[in-house]
Motif scaffolding. Sequence first.
Motif, PDB file in Angstrom:
ATOM      1  N   SER A  40       0.825  -1.216   0.000  1.00  0.00           N
ATOM      2  CA  SER A  40       0.000   0.000   0.000  1.00  0.00           C
ATOM      3  C   SER A  40       0.856   1.261   0.000  1.00  0.00           C
ATOM      4  N   LEU A  41       1.974   1.246   0.731  1.00  0.00           N
ATOM      5  CA  LEU A  41       2.822   2.433   0.805  1.00  0.00           C
ATOM      6  C   LEU A  41       3.729   2.571  -0.414  1.00  0.00           C
ATOM      7  N   LEU A  42       4.248   1.460  -0.909  1.00  0.00           N
ATOM      8  CA  LEU A  42       5.139   1.533  -2.069  1.00  0.00           C
ATOM      9  C   LEU A  42       4.377   1.866  -3.348  1.00  0.00           C
ATOM     10  N   PHE A  83      11.246   3.145  -1.716  1.00  0.00           N
ATOM     11  CA  PHE A  83      11.515   1.757  -1.357  1.00  0.00           C
ATOM     12  C   PHE A  83      12.435   1.660  -0.139  1.00  0.00           C
ATOM     13  N   LYS A  84      13.571   2.347  -0.192  1.00  0.00           N
ATOM     14  CA  LYS A  84      14.498   2.348   0.933  1.00  0.00           C
ATOM     15  C   LYS A  84      14.379   3.690   1.640  1.00  0.00           C
ATOM     16  N   SER A  85      13.429   3.755   2.551  1.00  0.00           N
ATOM     17  CA  SER A  85      13.167   5.016   3.245  1.00  0.00           C
ATOM     18  C   SER A  85      12.987   4.770   4.736  1.00  0.00           C
ATOM     19  N   GLU A  86      13.075   5.847   5.487  1.00  0.00           N
ATOM     20  CA  GLU A  86      12.888   5.769   6.927  1.00  0.00           C
ATOM     21  C   GLU A  86      11.469   5.336   7.263  1.00  0.00           C
ATOM     22  N   LEU A 128       0.852 -11.249  -0.709  1.00  0.00           N
ATOM     23  CA  LEU A 128       2.037 -11.847  -1.330  1.00  0.00           C
ATOM     24  C   LEU A 128       1.953 -11.706  -2.851  1.00  0.00           C
ATOM     25  N   TRP A 129       0.787 -11.980  -3.399  1.00  0.00           N
ATOM     26  CA  TRP A 129       0.577 -11.816  -4.846  1.00  0.00           C
ATOM     27  C   TRP A 129       0.780 -10.363  -5.267  1.00  0.00           C
ATOM     28  N   ALA A 130       0.242  -9.426  -4.486  1.00  0.00           N
ATOM     29  CA  ALA A 130       0.346  -8.004  -4.824  1.00  0.00           C
ATOM     30  C   ALA A 130       1.799  -7.549  -4.871  1.00  0.00           C
ATOM     31  N   ASN A 131       2.578  -7.961  -3.885  1.00  0.00           N
ATOM     32  CA  ASN A 131       3.974  -7.535  -3.819  1.00  0.00           C
ATOM     33  C   ASN A 131       4.818  -8.126  -4.950  1.00  0.00           C
ATOM     34  N   GLN A 132       4.499  -9.342  -5.358  1.00  0.00           N
ATOM     35  CA  GLN A 132       5.315 -10.019  -6.357  1.00  0.00           C
ATOM     36  C   GLN A 132       4.865  -9.780  -7.789  1.00  0.00           C
ATOM     37  N   LYS A 133       3.624  -9.397  -7.976  1.00  0.00           N
ATOM     38  CA  LYS A 133       3.096  -9.256  -9.334  1.00  0.00           C
ATOM     39  C   LYS A 133       2.757  -7.821  -9.717  1.00  0.00           C
ATOM     40  N   LYS A 155       9.785  -4.511 -10.499  1.00  0.00           N
ATOM     41  CA  LYS A 155      10.678  -5.625 -10.206  1.00  0.00           C
ATOM     42  C   LYS A 155      11.651  -5.322  -9.082  1.00  0.00           C
ATOM     43  N   GLU A 156      12.165  -4.087  -9.049  1.00  0.00           N
ATOM     44  CA  GLU A 156      13.161  -3.737  -8.030  1.00  0.00           C
ATOM     45  C   GLU A 156      12.562  -3.636  -6.629  1.00  0.00           C
ATOM     46  N   GLN A 157      11.237  -3.566  -6.526  1.00  0.00           N
ATOM     47  CA  GLN A 157      10.589  -3.454  -5.224  1.00  0.00           C
ATOM     48  C   GLN A 157      10.000  -4.780  -4.736  1.00  0.00           C
ATOM     49  N   ARG A 158      10.116  -5.804  -5.535  1.00  0.00           N
ATOM     50  CA  ARG A 158       9.555  -7.102  -5.148  1.00  0.00           C
ATOM     51  C   ARG A 158      10.441  -7.793  -4.111  1.00  0.00           C
ATOM     52  N   LEU A 159       9.892  -8.810  -3.503  1.00  0.00           N
ATOM     53  CA  LEU A 159      10.619  -9.556  -2.475  1.00  0.00           C
ATOM     54  C   LEU A 159      11.706 -10.415  -3.096  1.00  0.00           C
TER      55      LEU A 159
END
Length: 430
Positions: free
Chosen positions: A69-71, A239-242, A392-397, A401-405
Amino acid sequence: MQKTVRHYLNYLKYFGPGAVVACMTIGAGDIVLAPRIGAWAVPLYSALWVITFAMITKGLTAYLATRYSLLSGEHIMTLFSRVRPYGWVNIFSLITGFLLLPFLIATFLTILGNVFALFTGTGDFIIWGVSLGLAIAFFGAISSYKIIERIQLVFVIFLSFGAIIAVAVVHPDWFAMFKGLFTPQVPKVASWVTAEDIVAFPVMLQLAAIYGTMHGTYADITAYISWWRLRVHEKKVAFKSEIMTGVKVDLFASFTIVAIFMVAFLAAGVVILGQNQLVPNGIDLISTQQNIYAVISPFVGNYLYPIAMVGVIAGSIYAGMDALPRMIKAWIDPLSKRTQKISFKRFQVYIVLYLLLTSVPLMFIQKPIILMTIYLLLTGVFGMWLLGWGALWANQKKLPKEQRLGKVKFTLFLISNIAVTVFTVLIFVL
């Protein structure tokens, strides 16, 4: 060294949304369900593992759903609304929410009304519950989330630390407690227990209620995500944030607090209630726990405990005045442009009125544990299972690509989801 300590302490500023959810669940689950199952479950401490299991699996699911949701910059329920057939996840959530949420509110109003009826010795619990519910609803409608975030911590602190002190005073079997936290097993009901809503229900169903109440349900996590989106003004987060680290801190702190307090209440049920063959039952789910605080001193048990109970239960209802409408709006907004245009405060009034009107008739059933168990099974177990796989589906699909697990993290979340799937199946098999 001082700079490093200050750096880590700085992340505590993100501890907010998790604190609200933690306090809501401590008010509902820990005080009622945890000491109850601790009192009747044998071998002693044999239900503790569910707390560990819930902390890990639900914590991972909550993080994964919030992460997307945040990314992405959109609530995960907005993504779900585009899943074919379009909107089915949101529609299913709305139907179950409108059908089941009155059960939860009825449980809370019953407990709150019973607290006043028992400790004042006057009035009917339904009249007390409805009257206080209306007052809390009005106060919640004119309050803000920031007020809720701050006041909830005050409501719960006495009962939580009180349970920990009471357990320490009676010297439990610490080794057995530690072993119980990491030994999955299906306990049995102690032979002295005669309560119908314990002996007549499968043990796995009652373990499911403990799992469901641990740090909230699928619905609570939906509101949790909305609170985080408010913090970041509904924008994408780097992606890489506080902030992403802050989410981890918020979830870890809140889940750890709930787990510690839940262990304390369950252990208090074992040592103080179970050894005296006492178990909260019927509409009176509160007075038995008074024995826990009486261990500290009669003054604490007879005077401070009732006051704190009112604060905690009222605080849970109060927080729900913001959480439940926010959750429902997150479900329905992607499906309706009309509701998107309605302000949150106006929408909140509609939902609160609906919940109060539909929950009051359920209070006459006078079976709060059954009502709570039904709600927690469907939203706290099945709903979290659905959210886990969906996140899990949302994050991977759906993320770049650079933000996936990575492979290791993906495997961890996959194992967690499989474990919850097995647990869900066992509820209906055993």
